[in-house]
Design an enzyme around this catalytic site. Sequence first.
Site, PDB file in Angstrom:
ATOM      1  CD  GLU A 119      -2.982  -1.050   2.317  1.00 56.23           C
ATOM      2  OE1 GLU A 119      -2.765  -0.241   3.232  1.00 56.23           O
ATOM      3  OE2 GLU A 119      -3.953  -1.816   2.297  1.00 56.23           O
ATOM      4  CG  HIS A 247      -8.756   6.935   2.610  1.00 53.87           C
ATOM      5  ND1 HIS A 247      -8.748   6.733   1.249  1.00 53.87           N
ATOM      6  CD2 HIS A 247      -8.204   5.815   3.149  1.00 53.87           C
ATOM      7  CE1 HIS A 247      -8.228   5.550   0.979  1.00 53.87           C
ATOM      8  NE2 HIS A 247      -7.883   4.976   2.114  1.00 53.87           N
ATOM      9  NE  ARG A 294      -4.232   5.579   3.813  1.00 52.54           N
ATOM     10  CZ  ARG A 294      -4.862   4.793   4.673  1.00 52.54           C
ATOM     11  NH1 ARG A 294      -5.271   5.274   5.833  1.00 52.54           N
ATOM     12  NH2 ARG A 294      -5.065   3.525   4.389  1.00 52.54           N
ATOM     13  CG  HIS A 356      -9.595   7.030   6.624  1.00 54.52           C
ATOM     14  ND1 HIS A 356     -10.657   6.143   6.499  1.00 54.52           N
ATOM     15  CD2 HIS A 356      -8.473   6.264   6.710  1.00 54.52           C
ATOM     16  CE1 HIS A 356     -10.181   4.898   6.516  1.00 54.52           C
ATOM     17  NE2 HIS A 356      -8.869   4.955   6.644  1.00 54.52           N
ATOM     18  NE  ARG A 391      -4.229   5.291  10.040  1.00 58.33           N
ATOM     19  CZ  ARG A 391      -4.696   4.460   9.100  1.00 58.33           C
ATOM     20  NH1 ARG A 391      -4.059   3.309   8.873  1.00 58.33           N
ATOM     21  NH2 ARG A 391      -5.762   4.756   8.394  1.00 58.33           N
TER      22      ARG A 391
END
Length: 527
Positions: A119, A247, A294, A356, A391
């Site tokens: 990811e 997000h 992100r 998110h 994060r």
Amino acid sequence: MPTYDFIVVGSGIAGLSYTVKVAQYFQDKQIPIKIALITKTVAEETNTKYAQGGIAAVWDQQDSFDKHIQDTLVAGDFESDPKVVELVVKEAPERLKELISYGTDFDRRSDGSFDLVKEGGHSDKRILHYKDSTGNEIERALLEKVKSFPSVDFFTHYFAVDLITQHHLGEKVTKDTPHKKCFGVYVLNKKTKKVETFIGKTTLLATGGIGQVYQSTTNPTIATGDGIAMAYRAKGFVKGMQYIQFHPTALYQPGKKPNFLISEAVRGHGGILKNLDGSTFMEKYDERLSLAPRDIVARAIDSEMKKNGTDHVYLDTRHIPKEEIIAHFPMIYHYCLDQLGIDMSQEMIPVVPCQHYLCGGIIVNEYSQTNIEHLYAAGECSHTGLHGANRLASNSLLEAIVYAHRAFEKSIGEFGTQTIPAGIPHWNDEGTRNPEEMVLVTEMTRELESIMSNYVGIVRTNRRLKRAYDRLELIYLEHEELYKQSKITVPLCELRNMINVAYLIIKHARAQRENKGLHYNLDLLNA
């Protein structure tokens, strides 16, 4: 009033894994205990349930702890605590083995090895997943395990209102008061509409996120920051609230809340971000393209939408074989098809950034202990130092199980040392009446969501933050007056908590003097 050895508020991955460990430990020792597990709706309705992507851990010989540590530090804009990052990454495989031992399934290849995926922000394939509904699978396995223990009393449809401290015994408690102690929780029974007193020797807050503070969020409707607000009112310490993760790819469905998440794993599998004219744009922002962290991707999309005057961008998966899409992302595929009539193997998916995850929260040490004695916090409501300013994908479920385990280790060591003082009062609502105009709560909530979304979003300015602060103060004063006059209800308490949380986000954002990770203030660009 009942007295419990352990009170757990929240039934997501942090609360459930902590409960399983405590219950198992004392059952093995044949020591009778009582655990209260409190959740505001049904046990399954948590942020964990909606976690699609997976859980990160070093699981392959080609990967290494050092690489996972470095990826976490880079994503967090080097605001993470390096010691915390190291302990979480190195303890991850053991904690994951425990989840598997409880019956959690993760996808495997034909040879039996785990189907690890990559990811955004990760340098290697290290994400364990179950299709595109990993959180739901973990929740299922943990709930089954918890329900096997007779020591656990499950309280569904119970809403935690306030922590019980020396304040309720008539003592003046400030942030500087030494040896603040938690003695349990006042809890609203939603069915009887009465506030009950739960006395607890040890209390764990595992209440999840704050998404409902914003107009658009992937979080369920229960995510109103209850644990953070309760701890803050009890003079617990809070940090990092300015770091709100948006997000990049929620499904564009105007007016729908919560927003359906298009997992980061879709980009990890080859999905490409494009403008409405079909042109790519991530090459203008980061060499990692659609797999950048992100915060970078969300700001890039926000910038393209503003520049082009569009309401969304597209995620293109048409080049991925249909059978692969359905095998890896069945929930996303069928949701897009059923809700919007979009076959993601034939058409591009309209996506937009939305709130998110919260990287800040209640400050805890390496054993999940807060600055209030006998009060622990784990999961999204806590600030461990792992995430820093942003994060890394799939580190959240990981943080929750590692810190739930550490809370377990410390709290069983405390067992038997706590004393509950006499004279803890019942909830007092004398002189209050049932709120007659709930429209006031509804409108104040809408106004708060609008303020936070418009002024304290992906991109901020000093003027926007001041305007948010000033507007929120008016809502706070109106709500305080209503709260003091009224018998409490869930909407009234949730708004109270969201006001506290919004205040902390704005306060921390105004105090930030440089752009880091998720905090991006245009006025700081040339500071």
